[in-house]
Design an enzyme around this catalytic site. Sequence first.
Site, PDB file in Angstrom:
ATOM      1  N   THR A  47      -1.942   2.691  -8.132  1.00 58.61           N
ATOM      2  CA  THR A  47      -3.062   3.382  -8.774  1.00 58.61           C
ATOM      3  C   THR A  47      -2.584   4.351  -9.843  1.00 58.61           C
ATOM      4  O   THR A  47      -3.127   4.401 -10.959  1.00 58.61           O
ATOM      5  CB  THR A  47      -3.905   4.135  -7.721  1.00 58.61           C
ATOM      6  OG1 THR A  47      -4.429   3.181  -6.783  1.00 58.61           O
ATOM      7  CG2 THR A  47      -5.054   4.878  -8.367  1.00 58.61           C
ATOM      8  N   GLY A 105      -3.073  -3.032  -2.175  1.00 64.39           N
ATOM      9  CA  GLY A 105      -1.763  -3.219  -1.562  1.00 64.39           C
ATOM     10  C   GLY A 105      -1.803  -4.040  -0.290  1.00 64.39           C
ATOM     11  O   GLY A 105      -2.726  -3.925   0.514  1.00 64.39           O
ATOM     12  N   GLU A 138      -0.405  -5.065   3.448  1.00 65.82           N
ATOM     13  CA  GLU A 138       0.120  -4.318   4.585  1.00 65.82           C
ATOM     14  C   GLU A 138       0.336  -5.272   5.750  1.00 65.82           C
ATOM     15  O   GLU A 138      -0.316  -6.316   5.839  1.00 65.82           O
ATOM     16  CB  GLU A 138      -0.841  -3.199   5.019  1.00 65.82           C
ATOM     17  CG  GLU A 138      -0.955  -2.048   4.030  1.00 65.82           C
ATOM     18  CD  GLU A 138      -1.849  -0.928   4.543  1.00 65.82           C
ATOM     19  OE1 GLU A 138      -2.384  -1.080   5.661  1.00 65.82           O
ATOM     20  OE2 GLU A 138      -2.006   0.070   3.838  1.00 65.82           O
ATOM     21  N   SER A 173      -5.346   5.539  -0.959  1.00 63.90           N
ATOM     22  CA  SER A 173      -5.222   4.084  -0.980  1.00 63.90           C
ATOM     23  C   SER A 173      -6.455   3.449  -1.624  1.00 63.90           C
ATOM     24  O   SER A 173      -7.593   3.744  -1.249  1.00 63.90           O
ATOM     25  CB  SER A 173      -5.062   3.551   0.449  1.00 63.90           C
ATOM     26  OG  SER A 173      -5.021   2.145   0.463  1.00 63.90           O
ATOM     27  N   SER A 174      -6.224   2.572  -2.606  1.00 66.16           N
ATOM     28  CA  SER A 174      -7.334   1.833  -3.218  1.00 66.16           C
ATOM     29  C   SER A 174      -7.830   0.789  -2.232  1.00 66.16           C
ATOM     30  O   SER A 174      -7.062  -0.065  -1.790  1.00 66.16           O
ATOM     31  CB  SER A 174      -6.871   1.144  -4.506  1.00 66.16           C
ATOM     32  OG  SER A 174      -6.460   2.074  -5.464  1.00 66.16           O
ATOM     33  N   SER A 213       0.834  -1.192   0.000  1.00 64.02           N
ATOM     34  CA  SER A 213       0.000   0.000   0.000  1.00 64.02           C
ATOM     35  C   SER A 213       0.876   1.252   0.000  1.00 64.02           C
ATOM     36  O   SER A 213       1.824   1.364   0.783  1.00 64.02           O
ATOM     37  CB  SER A 213      -0.910  -0.005   1.236  1.00 64.02           C
ATOM     38  OG  SER A 213      -1.715   1.141   1.259  1.00 64.02           O
ATOM     39  N   GLY A 214       0.582   2.166  -0.909  1.00 61.68           N
ATOM     40  CA  GLY A 214       1.357   3.391  -0.999  1.00 61.68           C
ATOM     41  C   GLY A 214       2.513   3.327  -1.969  1.00 61.68           C
ATOM     42  O   GLY A 214       3.301   4.270  -2.060  1.00 61.68           O
ATOM     43  N   ASN A 242      -1.072   6.001   3.223  1.00 61.42           N
ATOM     44  CA  ASN A 242      -1.326   6.419   1.852  1.00 61.42           C
ATOM     45  C   ASN A 242      -2.538   7.346   1.841  1.00 61.42           C
ATOM     46  O   ASN A 242      -3.604   6.986   2.348  1.00 61.42           O
ATOM     47  CB  ASN A 242      -1.596   5.178   0.984  1.00 61.42           C
ATOM     48  CG  ASN A 242      -1.706   5.497  -0.486  1.00 61.42           C
ATOM     49  OD1 ASN A 242      -1.622   6.650  -0.897  1.00 61.42           O
ATOM     50  ND2 ASN A 242      -1.916   4.482  -1.298  1.00 61.42           N
TER      51      ASN A 242
END
Length: 569
Positions: free
Chosen positions: A195, A467, A469, A244-245, A190-191, A241
């Site tokens: 995207t 993502g 984590e 974040s998606s 994530s981050g 993030n």
Amino acid sequence: MRTVSFHLEPWQKGGTPSPSQSLSLLPQRIKRRQRRMETVSELSPGEEKESLVKQPARTRRPPRNNLQPDDVPPNPQTFTLGPNEGNIRARQDLGKTGVEDMTQLEDLHEASLLWNLKLRYDNGLIYTNAGSILIAINPYKMFPESYGIEMAKLYSGRPLGTLPPHLFAIGSAAHAALPSSQVVVISGESGSGKTESTKLVMQYLAAVVPGGGSASTVITEQILEAAPLLEAFGNARTVRNDNSSRFGKYLEVYFKSGAIIGAKITQYLLEKSRIVTQAAGERNYHVFYELLGGLSEQERMKYGLLEADKYFYLNQGGSDCAPGRMDWASLQSAMQVLGVTDIEREGIVKVLASVLHLGNVYFHRRQLRHGQEGVEIGSDAEIKWAAHLLQLPSEGILKSLTSRITETRSERLYTPLGIDQALDARDALAKALYSGLFNWLVLRINSIVHRGGTHDAQRLSILDIFGFEDLAENSFEQLCINYANESLQLYFNKHVFKLEQAEYARERLEWTNLEWEDNLPVIHLLAKKPVGIFHLLDDESNFPRANDSSFLEKCHYNHALNELYSRPR
């Protein structure tokens, strides 16, 4: 006896790395091989990432595990080695900017890969190839000059490796491989910039694919406008993030006669829990803040809305409630490009407003006859607003939040809910409303961009997987997200290691057998039938008197001897 001075990075001493100092250790799986798939693997500084390498050489040398001295150590440390205690040699000279393709490294091991990535990142080079795989280190800033139309045309039609590593090179290679179906897999923590990479690949295709007339141009514009719209409804700020998606997206782009003729979006695993609760420092989905920040005072009165910080579903994280990344007017414009009518747009606002009103519904305990405990609504105004906006009778909403309905052949029984059950019923209704709206939005976009005549079209797909984590406390949704990433990793392991080495054995080639960290035991622990943790949870959810303790006991009973399973103390 020899005395050698060399530098240890902070992460080698057990400290915390920073983007300018080092990247965290990559797993041994970094030396992978993959064929017939273009893949982007994202890396962010200071975070663990995974990458893939395509098209292996037919003969492999065993990895070298010797110590590597640093050429310019700022804080050298002295180590004394006795006879036969080590074999020290100079590290491969990578120059000031490292090598563009890490399959050209003489030392194929973890440390050399990390050092090469660090050299390139410190010189502003965020892309590095590993065969046909692109490793992208998120710089957390934009380079507009690197993604313009001229840059897209520069990479168009050029074989992979003839120009410096770039995201457009992956898009070009995938597009050049048509008419065979192609998939660009974008994965990472994530981050790490997944995207943005997805949007850039799509923008590259829009820039270099020859136009097929005005209809093709319109469809391409609609596909591009769908991205920020889905971001508003499916992305949120997290502790790592700002965008974040919180859902997975699979975009299929269809080509015919060289032009884009349509697309189809498949979404999965929207994080519903975020609608009703957020961790400290996190926010709900962007669209709520954009809505409240963009409506006029008159429009707010029409839907009974207040400032964002007045809503329980928006203020739990303790973060600011300022409008999101996209203003409401731009969001409305994107809807207009996608053919969403005024009536549909008003319906979207009503559902969003209803969710916010439901979040402010609260309850009081009430003692009933025979010692039963029930609840009563303490906020009639919110119920009435939700009923008005949803065009439902307020009595029906009231009953659904305060009692459980059991239907038999001859009658309908109402069982009063306790206060915890009533709060769960309220949150479940809000999640169902938002989830239904999100599903409808995806279907509505597909009805515009997914035209007929695609059954025999060429297809290029982009997978933007959410993502992974590893937080101090992970939610169930995060477990599902991590499981999806592990399943994708299992696919890579199978096709990169097992099948490749089986092919070498069949061809009787000489190579050093590669060991890798097989994650199949983790997959089996979670999902293997009939006693995987997910299956146990699914079964336990069907028992009326099941609870957390009964589920936990079943997990202990079935997995206590598994080395990957640890009983809580």
